[in-house]
Design a protein around this motif. Structure first.
Motif, mmCIF file in Angstrom:
data_model
loop_
_atom_site.group_PDB
_atom_site.id
_atom_site.type_symbol
_atom_site.label_atom_id
_atom_site.label_comp_id
_atom_site.label_asym_id
_atom_site.label_seq_id
_atom_site.Cartn_x
_atom_site.Cartn_y
_atom_site.Cartn_z
ATOM 1 N N SER A 192 -55.709 68.610 -20.554
ATOM 2 C CA SER A 192 -56.773 68.506 -21.275
ATOM 3 C C SER A 192 -57.219 66.986 -21.974
ATOM 4 O O SER A 192 -56.375 66.017 -21.844
ATOM 5 C CB SER A 192 -56.551 69.376 -22.837
ATOM 6 N N GLU A 193 -58.324 66.924 -22.596
ATOM 7 C CA GLU A 193 -58.807 65.673 -23.058
ATOM 8 C C GLU A 193 -57.708 65.109 -24.237
ATOM 9 O O GLU A 193 -57.405 64.104 -24.505
ATOM 10 C CB GLU A 193 -60.281 65.594 -23.783
ATOM 11 N N ARG A 194 -57.194 66.337 -25.018
ATOM 12 C CA ARG A 194 -56.162 65.933 -25.976
ATOM 13 C C ARG A 194 -54.984 65.380 -25.459
ATOM 14 O O ARG A 194 -54.573 64.294 -25.851
ATOM 15 C CB ARG A 194 -55.828 67.394 -26.629
ATOM 16 N N ALA A 197 -55.774 61.756 -24.251
ATOM 17 C CA ALA A 197 -56.351 60.844 -25.124
ATOM 18 C C ALA A 197 -54.620 60.514 -25.789
ATOM 19 O O ALA A 197 -54.419 58.980 -25.987
ATOM 20 C CB ALA A 197 -56.948 61.560 -26.573
ATOM 21 N N ILE A 221 -51.295 64.090 -30.959
ATOM 22 C CA ILE A 221 -52.591 64.059 -31.423
ATOM 23 C C ILE A 221 -52.711 65.164 -32.483
ATOM 24 O O ILE A 221 -52.234 66.313 -32.298
ATOM 25 C CB ILE A 221 -53.708 64.401 -30.180
ATOM 26 N N ARG A 223 -55.020 65.520 -34.688
ATOM 27 C CA ARG A 223 -56.526 66.164 -34.766
ATOM 28 C C ARG A 223 -57.486 65.679 -33.686
ATOM 29 O O ARG A 223 -57.380 64.535 -33.382
ATOM 30 C CB ARG A 223 -57.461 65.673 -36.105
ATOM 31 N N PHE A 224 -58.231 66.690 -33.113
ATOM 32 C CA PHE A 224 -59.223 66.333 -31.753
ATOM 33 C C PHE A 224 -60.283 67.147 -32.433
ATOM 34 O O PHE A 224 -60.524 68.241 -31.781
ATOM 35 C CB PHE A 224 -58.572 66.623 -30.370
ATOM 36 N N GLU A 225 -61.632 66.605 -32.669
ATOM 37 C CA GLU A 225 -62.661 67.672 -33.118
ATOM 38 C C GLU A 225 -63.826 67.001 -32.370
ATOM 39 O O GLU A 225 -63.894 65.539 -32.354
ATOM 40 C CB GLU A 225 -63.021 67.628 -34.606
ATOM 41 N N GLN A 226 -64.758 67.984 -32.080
ATOM 42 C CA GLN A 226 -65.812 67.485 -31.454
ATOM 43 C C GLN A 226 -67.079 67.398 -32.384
ATOM 44 O O GLN A 226 -67.311 68.453 -33.050
ATOM 45 C CB GLN A 226 -66.514 68.338 -30.081
ATOM 46 N N SER A 231 -66.342 62.412 -30.562
ATOM 47 C CA SER A 231 -65.116 62.810 -30.504
ATOM 48 C C SER A 231 -64.277 62.055 -31.650
ATOM 49 O O SER A 231 -63.998 60.878 -31.881
ATOM 50 C CB SER A 231 -64.260 62.561 -29.249
ATOM 51 N N ILE A 233 -60.835 61.616 -33.356
ATOM 52 C CA ILE A 233 -59.288 61.949 -32.847
ATOM 53 C C ILE A 233 -58.421 61.175 -34.008
ATOM 54 O O ILE A 233 -58.734 60.097 -34.212
ATOM 55 C CB ILE A 233 -59.256 61.269 -31.716
ATOM 56 N N ALA A 235 -54.186 60.539 -34.379
ATOM 57 C CA ALA A 235 -52.984 60.537 -33.609
ATOM 58 C C ALA A 235 -52.127 59.792 -34.447
ATOM 59 O O ALA A 235 -52.000 58.838 -35.229
ATOM 60 C CB ALA A 235 -53.292 59.459 -32.265
#
Length: 301
Positions: A192-194, A197, A221, A223-226, A231, A233, A235
């Motif tokens: 995943s992108e999460r 990252a 991570i 928080r990962f919100e679009q 994005s 993020i 971390a």
């Protein structure tokens, strides 16, 4: 995953195995044509099994990057890294044993013993041949290996420059079993992108922190919100002692800002959009020697 639109006549998993710091992650990136696995000069940069996908006209290959199989480490993290590496051959149709010229170490021998248990094709990949000043020295080196170890092929590489890559890929395609594509033609990984990252932040920690400090850090991570094309993020960088936290943050926060800035650029290049990144440094004592904490941090998925 997008719709699978590839009609491959061959498909298989190819595991990259070797001791730490022989260039497996650099090789994976070269084979798939993208900077997927994080890379640093420090050993044990790779902590997870990373799947990278290469799609050709009539074949699709799922390469598996793995942590370096190593001796001596006694912490829970060391055991986990070795566990991941030892399980990778169970998934594979082809094994690439990556070594760094011109050395064959006890750890290389341990990798050989692991792959020799599997009745599947194995190729020896001798990386970093640029470090051998007199290429004539490679012949007796390879002869000594071949006398006691059986491979279906031997390849000489300088993965950082792509030298020897085509011949290796041709050999892999030749040995690949018949099968249909599992992934879409534009898929790069199953991660995943999460996850990616977190890895890109950790890459900067490996590159910018000295001595043993990078090994006492990990990234979570939170928080990962679009938000449209942005994005957002947040971390947490986890360390094991308060003194380490102060070093990561640095004078005036400048080192932490540099880590975040470079990681953000990497994310934007990979994700194809703007990234707003917040970093926090937190302490979890002894996290790298605690199986429960490793599980919470995603190391035993």
């Amino acid at each position: 995953m997008s719709e699978i639109d590839v009609k491959a006549s061959r498909f298989g998993h190819v595991a990259l195995l070797g001791r730490p710091n022989v260039g497996k992650s650099t090789l994976l990136n070269a084979l798939i044509g993208a900077d997927l696995s994080i890379v640093s000069p420090k050993p044990q940069t790779t902590r997870h099994r990373i799947l990278g996908i290469a799609t050709h006209e009539h074949a699709q290959i799922a390469f598996l990057d793995t942590p370096g199989l190593h001796e001596g480490g006694k912490r829970a993290m060391n055991r986990q890294l070795n566990r991941v590496a030892r399980h990778a051959p169970d998934e594979a149709d082809i094994l690439l044993h990556v070594i760094a010229a011109p050395r064959w170490t006890d750890e290389d021998e341990q990798v050989w013993k692991l792959i020799a248990q599997r009745d599947i094709p194995r190729l020896l990949v001798i990386n970093k041949i640029d470090l051998v000043k007199d290429k004539a020295d490679l012949l007796p080196f390879v002869e000594s290996i071949s006398a006691a170890h059986e491979y279906q092929g031997i390849h000489y590489l300088q993965a950082t420059r792509g030298k020897g890559l085509k011949a290796l890929m041709d050999d892999v395609l030749r040995l690949l079993p018949e099968g249909q594509a599992v992934y879409a033609g534009d898929d790069l990984t199953d991660r995943s992108e999460r996850f990616l990252a977190a890895e890109m932040i950790r890459e900067q920690l490996m590159l910018r922190l000295s001595d043993e400090l990078p090994y006492a850090t990990t990234v979570e991570i939170e928080r990962f919100e679009q938000d449209g094309e942005l994005s957002r993020i947040s971390a947490a960088i986890w360390v094991e002692r308060e003194g380490q936290k102060a070093i990561v943050i640095g004078a005036g926060g400048a080192p932490l800002k540099a880590i975040g800035s470079q990681a953000r650029r990497r994310m934007e290049a990979m994700f194809g959009g703007k990234v707003f990144l917040q970093l926090w440094v937190k302490v979890r004592e002894n996290w790298s020697d605690d199986d429960g904490l490793l599980r919470q941090l995603g190391y035993m998925d």
